[in-house]
Write an enzyme that holds these catalytic residues in place. Structure first.
Site, PDB file in Angstrom:
ATOM      1  N   SER A  89       4.790   2.824   8.077  1.00  0.00           N
ATOM      2  CA  SER A  89       4.384   1.499   7.086  1.00  0.00           C
ATOM      3  C   SER A  89       5.758   1.045   6.258  1.00  0.00           C
ATOM      4  O   SER A  89       6.169   1.853   5.454  1.00  0.00           O
ATOM      5  CB  SER A  89       3.079   1.814   6.243  1.00  0.00           C
ATOM      6  N   HIS A 149       0.743  -1.152  -0.118  1.00  0.00           N
ATOM      7  CA  HIS A 149      -0.171   0.048  -0.019  1.00  0.00           C
ATOM      8  C   HIS A 149       0.961   1.192  -0.072  1.00  0.00           C
ATOM      9  O   HIS A 149       0.438   2.330  -0.206  1.00  0.00           O
ATOM     10  CB  HIS A 149      -1.161   0.093   1.071  1.00  0.00           C
ATOM     11  N   ASP A 185       0.246  -7.603   1.484  1.00  0.00           N
ATOM     12  CA  ASP A 185       0.834  -6.146   1.472  1.00  0.00           C
ATOM     13  C   ASP A 185       2.121  -6.199   1.678  1.00  0.00           C
ATOM     14  O   ASP A 185       2.612  -5.383   2.508  1.00  0.00           O
ATOM     15  CB  ASP A 185       0.078  -5.544   2.892  1.00  0.00           C
TER      16      ASP A 185
END
Length: 376
Positions: free
Chosen positions: A222, A112, A144
């Site tokens: 992230s 992402h 992911d």
């Protein structure tokens, strides 16, 4: 007059000798540049500070200094074409974190973080202020995870040492290094709050055995690494649980044991090479209406693994009534109750491997041997 001149000449000889002697001493003595003196003073200051800290603090500082060069600050942008002028412009998309995987310049991050981007710029702590462009290598939306690769190699790369996630314990200290809100190279600490959590990949596929931590993970963290107290990679920080979108005490990391098999697949093939049964299945709503647990086979791919193995799809009889097909309830020792179970079970196998599929057929359980196909 003559005596005055002699006196003046003597003074000049003395002054000249002093100047020559001083310059000789200066040339003989090694001069230390001001910048070097400052560095020495800073080192001395740091040594003094470290001497006053307890062992835990020293260990944390050392962990950050050792791990920081392996962490990447990623900024992304997308190319957009003006509808009227057809001119192409570059539009910033966002930023995130990643880490160096190997000496070939591969960098691991979240899917992402790079989704929808056309350009990736990487900053490393040892090349601070210098951005290196990277290219996309492979993506795994279901996990992911993504891999990008530096187009230019810096003088040195420091891949993170890779640990294990199968034997982690709740209460164990963990450390997250990342770039929250664009603030580069930030260290947060905490503990493992829980194990065996389940979150969803960006395509809705469940990711099991996720690590839950209270180490602060905010937007921008992230893709960054979660480390144990030895500085080894144990997870990839992926998301937070928060109504506001900011840190609220619960963060999640993809376990490194998943990363260790996904990343090599992405580097080699650009995707995860999944095995497939060659079937189409009923959705969860239909299964709930039928009060069935397992995977109801609606259709099978012509010439695919299921057809070759003799698995039955759902059909209509000559009267137009629906006759339910086989319902998969297990693959080898893996119990199958819903779609997520099927996905996770198939991840354990490679294409062309043989599995035993147990199906419910006419209120009986039937075991069928099947050779897995490769997903297209």
């Amino acid at each position: 007059m003559a005596e005055g001149m002699k006196y003046l000449f003597g003074i000049l000889l003395i002054v000249g000798g002093f100047i020559i002697g001083s310059s000789w001493k200066k040339t003989d003595k090694k001069e230390i540049p001001a910048s070097t003196q400052l560095e020495q003073e800073l080192e001395e200051t740091k040594a003094d500070i470290l001497a006053k800290l307890n062992p835990d603090e020293k260990a944390t500082i050392n962990l950050f200094e050792e791990g920081c060069p392996s962490v990447a600050y990623i900024t992304t942008s997308a190319l957009r074409q003006n509808y009227y002028t057809r001119a192409v412009s570059e539009v910033p998309k966002g930023s995130g974190s990643g880490f160096i995987w190997d000496n070939e310049g591969h960098i691991v991050t979240n899917y992402h973080v790079i989704r929808g981007a056309d350009k990736f710029l990487i900053q490393l702590s040892e090349n601070k202020g210098v951005a290196i462009e990277a290219e996309l290598v492979g993506v795994a939306p279901s996990k992911d995870l993504a891999v990008i690769k530096l187009k230019e190699m810096p003088e040195s790369l420091r891949p993170l040492p890779v640990g294990k996630s199968e034997r982690l314990l709740v209460g164990q200290n963990v450390y997250a290094i990342g770039n929250p809100f664009g603030l580069d190279y930030t260290l947060t600490t905490g503990i493992i709050s829980a194990l065996g959590r389940e979150i969803q990949g960006t395509d809705g596929t469940p990711i099991k055995d996720v690590i839950q931590t209270d180490a602060a993970i905010n937007p921008g963290n992230s893709g960054g690494p979660l480390l144990n107290s030895s500085g080894e990679l144990i997870g990839v920080n992926t998301s937070i649980y928060s109504p506001s979108g900011a840190y609220a005490g619960i963060g999640f990391s993809i376990p490194v044991d998943v990363v260790k098999w996904v990343v090599p697949e992405l580097i080699k093939y650009g995707k995860i090479k999944r095995p497939t049964l060659g079937i189409s299945i009923a959705n969860a709503r239909i299964m709930a209406q039928l009060r069935l647990k397992g995977i109801l086979i609606v259709d099978i791919e012509k010439g695919g693994a299921a057809e070759k193995a003799g698995i039955r799809p759902t059909t209509r009889n000559k009267y137009g009534d629906i006759e339910l097909g086989d319902v998969i309830v297990s693959i080898d020792d893996n119990k199958i109750e819903k779609y997520g179970d099927l996905v996770l079970a198939l991840e354990k196998y490679k294409p062309n491997e043989t599995v035993t599929v147990t199906v419910q057929r006419d209120k009986k359980e039937v075991e069928i041997e099947l050779i897995l196909d490769e997903a297209k």
